[in-house]
Motif scaffolding. Structure first.
Motif, short mmCIF file in Angstrom:
data_model
loop_
_atom_site.label_atom_id
_atom_site.label_comp_id
_atom_site.label_asym_id
_atom_site.label_seq_id
_atom_site.Cartn_x
_atom_site.Cartn_y
_atom_site.Cartn_z
N ARG A 2 46.82 36.94 65.68
CA ARG A 2 45.53 37.56 65.96
C ARG A 2 44.68 36.57 66.76
O ARG A 2 44.60 35.38 66.41
CB ARG A 2 44.82 37.94 64.67
CG ARG A 2 43.54 38.70 64.93
CD ARG A 2 43.04 39.49 63.73
NE ARG A 2 41.99 40.39 64.15
CZ ARG A 2 40.74 40.01 64.39
NH1 ARG A 2 40.38 38.77 64.21
NH2 ARG A 2 39.85 40.89 64.81
N VAL A 3 44.07 37.06 67.84
CA VAL A 3 43.31 36.21 68.75
C VAL A 3 41.91 36.77 68.94
O VAL A 3 41.74 37.98 69.16
CB VAL A 3 44.01 36.10 70.13
CG1 VAL A 3 43.21 35.19 71.06
CG2 VAL A 3 45.43 35.60 69.97
N ILE A 4 40.91 35.89 68.87
CA ILE A 4 39.54 36.21 69.25
C ILE A 4 39.29 35.61 70.63
O ILE A 4 39.56 34.42 70.85
CB ILE A 4 38.53 35.62 68.24
CG1 ILE A 4 38.68 36.28 66.88
CG2 ILE A 4 37.10 35.77 68.76
CD1 ILE A 4 37.90 35.56 65.78
N VAL A 141 31.68 32.64 64.39
CA VAL A 141 30.37 33.13 63.97
C VAL A 141 29.60 33.56 65.21
O VAL A 141 29.53 32.81 66.20
CB VAL A 141 29.58 32.05 63.20
CG1 VAL A 141 28.24 32.59 62.73
CG2 VAL A 141 30.40 31.51 62.03
N PHE A 142 29.00 34.75 65.14
CA PHE A 142 28.30 35.30 66.29
C PHE A 142 26.80 35.37 66.03
O PHE A 142 26.34 35.24 64.89
CB PHE A 142 28.87 36.68 66.63
CG PHE A 142 30.31 36.62 67.02
CD1 PHE A 142 30.69 36.33 68.32
CD2 PHE A 142 31.31 36.78 66.06
CE1 PHE A 142 32.03 36.23 68.66
CE2 PHE A 142 32.65 36.69 66.40
CZ PHE A 142 33.02 36.41 67.71
N THR A 147 30.96 37.60 61.46
CA THR A 147 32.01 36.61 61.49
C THR A 147 33.36 37.31 61.67
O THR A 147 33.51 38.50 61.38
CB THR A 147 32.05 35.77 60.20
OG1 THR A 147 32.35 36.62 59.09
CG2 THR A 147 30.71 35.07 59.98
N ASP A 148 34.33 36.56 62.14
CA ASP A 148 35.68 37.08 62.29
C ASP A 148 36.64 35.91 62.17
O ASP A 148 36.30 34.77 62.49
CB ASP A 148 35.85 37.79 63.64
CG ASP A 148 37.07 38.69 63.70
OD1 ASP A 148 37.79 38.77 62.68
OD2 ASP A 148 37.29 39.31 64.75
N GLU A 149 37.85 36.21 61.74
CA GLU A 149 38.87 35.18 61.53
C GLU A 149 40.12 35.52 62.31
O GLU A 149 40.50 36.69 62.42
CB GLU A 149 39.19 35.06 60.04
CG GLU A 149 40.12 33.89 59.71
CD GLU A 149 40.37 33.77 58.21
OE1 GLU A 149 39.70 32.93 57.58
OE2 GLU A 149 41.22 34.51 57.70
N ALA A 150 40.77 34.51 62.85
CA ALA A 150 41.96 34.74 63.65
C ALA A 150 42.84 33.49 63.64
O ALA A 150 42.47 32.44 63.09
CB ALA A 150 41.57 35.10 65.08
N ASP A 151 44.00 33.62 64.29
CA ASP A 151 44.90 32.49 64.45
C ASP A 151 44.48 31.61 65.62
O ASP A 151 44.89 30.44 65.70
CB ASP A 151 46.32 33.00 64.69
CG ASP A 151 46.82 33.88 63.57
OD1 ASP A 151 46.95 33.38 62.43
OD2 ASP A 151 47.06 35.08 63.82
#
Length: 390
Positions: A2-4, A141-142, A147-151
């Protein structure tokens, strides 16, 4: 994986497309509902950038949004021709440079990212990010508090990148480059279609491109040692600055559309490109100029995706940096030399006008082959991420 992706401009959307091509789950966070916006003018994609778009699978769509510009001519302020060469390619390369409005480029890339399966979230600006203690995840963190979490977090958030400062609080900040740019369209001016003309004027370079519909796309790159108040500058002031040169004066007298002006900035070399789970791309790490900003962002996307398909994230990011750092550093030096040529004083202008015709005839292709013929790896098919792991 998973990518942000932080940033929905050229670097962010190109990265999203490339990462989707290899099977990553991608979410793009963009501060503006319309990242194309109205800022800026036209952009040109040289042969190397077009090969990158071909690797992403969207070359034809971008070509259809713009027009080909096969030739480039350089002129002195007195009207003497200083050079005539292929635009953004070597002479034997049938891939012609493409020019289009920046907004159209971003629109096409964002649409392709969505078609490829990326999720685009607007109204969200990256403000912070943290890699977890065991180096397996990153939490973004925006500005809204989301918030969001990824690899992996790809910091493609442009010249004023928050991701760059997150990686290194002591990272360089952009500085005014001594130039500002006005651009727009003009009608009723004779111009060879498909030709890029640059006049080395006293006030700064003046660029014109003949579009297929008969309009002229123009840009004035004005030299100004002190940062100006752009709101106080209009067409009358530009006409005064370029009153000594025939072509710029003629174009400025026939302007039909004026774009929002921009200040040009430079960035000192960025020391930290990556962490274990955060990496920079595009202008966030190397604002190169020289008409290569979009092309370098596309190259970044292809190289990053190829590296991630072949190795776990930390090792892939190291490989990406190794492949990109030297090339972009060389281009930044070339861009600085271009800037100096555009802002030359009277003595340097006379020397340039004497030696440039010979130099462009004898050394142009040798000097630019490294840039325009750079090979890019083909992107593996979707699903290959499992071989490298996250």
């Amino acid at each position: 994986m998973r990518v942000i992706v932080a940033g929905g401009g050229v670097a962010g959307t190109a990265s999203a497309i490339a990462l989707r091509r290899i099977g990553a789950e991608v979410t793009v966070y963009e501060a503006y509902a319309d990242p194309a916006g109205t800022v800026g003018s036209f952009v040109s994609l040289a042969a190397n950038g077009l090969r990158g778009l071909a690797a992403l699978g969207c070359l034809d769509r971008v070509r259809d949004a713009g027009f080909e510009v096969p030739r480039q001519r350089l002129w002195s302020s007195t009207g003497r021709r200083l050079g005539d060469m292929p635009r953004g390619r070597l002479g034997g390369d049938p891939t012609h440079s493409v020019t289009l409005m920046r907004a159209r480029l971003v629109e096409e890339l964002r649409a392709e990212a969505v078609r490829a399966g990326a999720r685009v979230v607007t109204g969200e600006r990256l403000v912070d990010a943290h890699e977890d203690a065991d180096g397996e995840k990153v939490r973004a963190v925006f500005e809204s508090g989301r918030t969001d979490e990824a690899d992996l977090l790809v910091g493609a958030d442009g010249l004023w990148s928050a991701a760059r400062t997150i990686l290194d609080p002591g990272a360089p900040r952009p500085a005014y480059a001594g130039q500002y740019t006005f651009s727009g369209l003009a009608s009723g001016v004779r111009h060879d279609p498909g030709t890029f003309d640059m006049v080395f004027a006293r006030a700064g370079a003046f660029i014109t491109i003949g579009a297929p519909d008969g309009t002229v796309w123009w840009a004035a790159q004005v030299s100004a040692p002190r940062e100006p108040d752009l709101a106080a500058i209009g067409l009358d002031r530009l006409a005064e600055l370029y009153r000594h040169e025939e072509r710029p004066s003629t174009v400025l007298a026939e302007v039909t559309e004026l774009h929002r002006p921009t200040l040009q900035h430079v960035l000192q070399p960025v020391r930290v490109w990556r962490g274990d789970r955060i990496v920079l791309a595009g202008d966030a790490v190397h604002p190169v100029g020289a008409g290569q900003g979009a092309a370098m962002a596309v190259e970044d996307a292809v190289v990053l995706a190829h590296a991630l398909a072949a190795a776990p994230v930390p090792a892939a990011l190291a490989r990406y940096e190794e492949e990109r750092r030297a090339r972009t550093a060389k281009l930044i030096k070339m861009a600085a030399a271009n800037r100096d040529a555009k802002t030359a004083g009277p003595v340097a202008r006379r020397a340039r006008d004497v030696f440039m015709p010979l130099g462009t005839r004898l050394f142009y292709e040798r000097a630019t082959a490294w840039l325009y013929t750079h090979p890019l790896p083909e992107l593996p098919r979707a699903g290959t991420l499992s071989a490298g792991g996250a």
